[in-house]
Design a protein around this motif. Sequence first.
Motif, short mmCIF file in Angstrom:
data_model
loop_
_atom_site.label_atom_id
_atom_site.label_comp_id
_atom_site.label_asym_id
_atom_site.label_seq_id
_atom_site.Cartn_x
_atom_site.Cartn_y
_atom_site.Cartn_z
N LEU A 3 45.70 39.07 19.48
CA LEU A 3 45.23 38.36 20.65
C LEU A 3 43.77 38.66 20.95
CD1 LEU A 3 48.31 38.79 22.98
CD2 LEU A 3 47.63 36.77 21.70
N GLU A 4 43.33 39.86 20.60
CA GLU A 4 41.94 40.20 20.84
C GLU A 4 41.00 39.41 19.96
OE1 GLU A 4 44.34 42.25 20.72
OE2 GLU A 4 44.29 43.30 22.64
N VAL A 5 41.47 39.04 18.76
CA VAL A 5 40.62 38.25 17.88
C VAL A 5 40.54 36.81 18.39
CG1 VAL A 5 40.38 37.37 15.54
CG2 VAL A 5 41.10 39.72 15.91
N GLN A 6 41.69 36.26 18.83
CA GLN A 6 41.69 34.90 19.32
C GLN A 6 40.87 34.78 20.61
OE1 GLN A 6 45.79 33.94 19.73
NE2 GLN A 6 46.12 33.63 17.56
N HIS A 7 41.00 35.72 21.50
CA HIS A 7 40.29 35.68 22.77
C HIS A 7 39.47 36.98 22.85
CE1 HIS A 7 42.96 32.37 23.71
NE2 HIS A 7 43.98 33.14 23.42
N ARG A 8 38.39 37.00 22.13
CA ARG A 8 37.70 38.26 21.92
C ARG A 8 36.85 38.68 23.11
NH1 ARG A 8 35.46 34.22 18.99
NH2 ARG A 8 33.23 33.81 19.15
N TYR A 9 36.49 37.75 24.00
CA TYR A 9 35.64 38.11 25.12
C TYR A 9 36.47 38.69 26.26
CZ TYR A 9 31.86 35.57 22.83
OH TYR A 9 30.90 35.14 21.96
N LYS A 10 35.91 39.71 26.87
CA LYS A 10 36.51 40.30 28.06
C LYS A 10 35.43 40.41 29.14
CE LYS A 10 40.24 42.81 25.81
NZ LYS A 10 41.04 44.05 25.77
N ILE A 11 35.84 40.75 30.34
CA ILE A 11 34.89 40.81 31.44
C ILE A 11 34.99 42.14 32.17
CG2 ILE A 11 34.85 38.30 31.79
CD1 ILE A 11 36.71 38.74 34.20
N ASP A 12 33.86 42.52 32.75
CA ASP A 12 33.78 43.65 33.66
C ASP A 12 33.25 43.11 34.97
OD1 ASP A 12 33.83 46.10 34.78
OD2 ASP A 12 32.21 46.97 33.58
N TYR A 13 33.97 43.34 36.06
CA TYR A 13 33.67 42.67 37.33
C TYR A 13 33.48 43.68 38.43
CZ TYR A 13 34.76 40.33 41.77
OH TYR A 13 34.74 39.89 43.07
N ALA A 14 32.53 43.38 39.32
CA ALA A 14 32.34 44.19 40.53
C ALA A 14 31.77 43.29 41.61
CB ALA A 14 31.40 45.35 40.26
N ALA A 15 32.03 43.65 42.87
CA ALA A 15 31.54 42.86 44.00
C ALA A 15 31.29 43.78 45.18
CB ALA A 15 32.54 41.76 44.37
N SER A 16 30.38 43.37 46.04
CA SER A 16 30.07 44.14 47.24
C SER A 16 29.52 43.20 48.30
CB SER A 16 29.07 45.25 46.94
OG SER A 16 28.84 46.04 48.09
N SER A 17 29.83 43.49 49.55
CA SER A 17 29.34 42.69 50.67
C SER A 17 28.96 43.61 51.82
CB SER A 17 30.41 41.68 51.11
OG SER A 17 29.93 40.86 52.15
N GLU A 18 27.86 43.31 52.47
CA GLU A 18 27.38 44.17 53.56
C GLU A 18 26.94 43.31 54.73
OE1 GLU A 18 23.48 46.69 53.89
OE2 GLU A 18 24.98 47.89 52.82
N ARG A 19 27.36 43.70 55.92
CA ARG A 19 27.01 42.97 57.13
C ARG A 19 25.54 43.19 57.48
NH1 ARG A 19 26.68 44.42 62.46
NH2 ARG A 19 27.47 46.50 61.96
N GLY A 20 24.89 42.14 57.94
CA GLY A 20 23.51 42.24 58.39
C GLY A 20 23.42 42.66 59.84
N THR A 21 22.22 42.65 60.37
CA THR A 21 21.98 43.07 61.76
C THR A 21 21.90 41.89 62.72
OG1 THR A 21 19.59 43.06 61.37
CG2 THR A 21 20.78 45.13 60.98
N LEU A 22 21.98 40.66 62.21
CA LEU A 22 21.84 39.49 63.07
C LEU A 22 23.10 39.20 63.87
CD1 LEU A 22 19.97 37.06 60.63
CD2 LEU A 22 18.99 38.50 62.43
N ARG A 23 24.27 39.55 63.34
CA ARG A 23 25.54 39.24 63.99
C ARG A 23 26.45 40.47 63.96
NH1 ARG A 23 23.95 34.57 61.34
NH2 ARG A 23 24.66 35.45 59.38
#
Length: 630
Positions: A3-23
């Motif tokens: 399966l790794e040969v057929q679908h050889r691409y993989k992903i590494d994911y990260a996300a972050s969100s930060e509140r601002g000072t306006l609200r």
Amino acid sequence: MSLEVQHRYKIDYAASSERGTLRPQNNDSYGKFPFKTSDLSAEKGQLFVVADAKAGNPGGRDAGKMVIRIIQENYFTYPSQDITFSLLRAFDMANRRIYQYAQANGLHRKIGATCSALVLTGRYAYVAHVGDCRIYKISVRKIEQITRDHVRLVEMRPSANGRPNGNGKPLTRSVLTRALGVKLGIKVDSISKIAVHRDEYFLICSDGLNVVSDLEKKNIVLSSSPEQACRKLIDLARQRGCNDDVTVEVVKVYQEAPQYAGQMYAHVEKEPTQVQNRILYTFIILLISTLGFLIYKPFLEEFSVIAQPPEKAALVSAAPLTAAPLQPSPMNEAKELVKRGRLNQALKIYQTVLRNQPENAAALEGIKEIASIYKSWGDDAYWAENWSRARMYYRKARKLKYNRSDLSILISRCDQELTAARSEKLANHTTPAKLNIRKVVNTYNTASLADVTVNGIQRSQWRMFGLDEYEDFLLQQESLTFFDNFRVKKAFHRENYQNISVEVVGKKIAGSDKGRYGLIFGNDLESKNRYRDFYLFSVNGDGQYFLHHIMDRTVRLLSTGTTSPGYMGQENLVQLKVNYTSKYITLAANGENLNVFRLKRPRRGGVGLYSDPRIRVKFSKLKLSPIIFN
């Protein structure tokens, strides 16, 4: 090939969100779906979404979170393999629901959201976008902004002294030109089949990151892990004076080079060695067997003569020796067990093979086949409303990692039905009078066998479930037109019928020949699933007809075939007719009987009209009449 040969691409994911000072609250929202897997070979890939609410909702409901939830629900549950269309339809549903919510709560043009969505598969990327959130594609060579900001610059009014700002240029600010939830029929930008390569990155961000230059974004993403890149980009935005909310998602596409190379090496280089080893082992086994046979042959002959009766001893001693039948291999034995329906035993064999050979393609395919059989059995039980058995089979299929997200929805649906059945049983046992109350207050009517005849389409007799007039449909004198947008259009008559004949003339005005339209029948208006459980008799522009049983999360094709061309000498007209009794369904098109289908259990229900997305259809000459039995 693994399966790794057929679908050889993989992903590494990260996300972050930060509140601002306006609200006081963070108006940004983000999500990655499905939650528990990052497999790019999934049926509809991996979905990444960032949304920025237009303003704080006075009612306390976050438009950005609504967008994220509605898009992911509609994208994965819509039964189409067309990723771009599913994505655009999900955006249209989010826009429509937020608009309807705003209208119902007096918040028109007070709430809305911008949104950018990315879908990654093993080969391509797909993008949908409204507003000023952005999606970037980053590689070592360049950084490319895939989306286009839907904003325009507006010159601000001069200050009280009428002077421009210090550098001699007039002050300007950017104003959004598109947002979800502001009006119906919003245009959504989309890009399909963007080629995906290894060591590329995708950056999805809200407008709070616009203060960071593209070159700085590229350098930070390429020099850091996705987690570190999210943090560094937000910190740099704060250093540049950004007071707005900032949300960042970073997706790295990579290839597991050691495993992939090793598998290819094993496939190309070691195959001759493996063949030689097999030949050597086979030769050794044959040699040992021959020696054993020569040594013990006299003993075997003597023992066989002694063991048999006298009259058979001569025949046995004279009969030529034949080789013993070879034992079947484990894989063949497992396949035979699957054919017999003994799935648990076959599954144990496949799992034993995988413990010794984790990359055995035949065993992996066998487990996938078993999971699909469990899913099919679950669908049969679901259709028969045997909720406990359906849930059991769905759980078995999900345990084998087969379409987990879809199966989780079906399992949840079975749980709800079982809970409702238990509650209804308890209610009937404790307070039987409730049933009589429900019958009295029910606003729907059940038509008798001979007192109803309906001609034409009258506005007061129909319910346009979730549709907006002039945006989705147009009701004229005795005709109904469905427009060609991203919505599935369904209109339901307001009465229940039993033993009824329904006929209508449909005219496809525009759209794809693959798009279907037709008659709905059998939706019991007294049931809680009255708009989610029905039969659909539909046709398309290629002259094919279909009979489906539509349920909450399942669609079953009951019959299909071809129709005779044209009606009344016009090729774009089709007359559809259904005779619907408690036991049989009779289908006809253009005056020709097509099929008769027997129902497994008696049903009654209402009727309706249906149209696929992206086709324009006009229905007219509707007639409902009772079927009288002699």
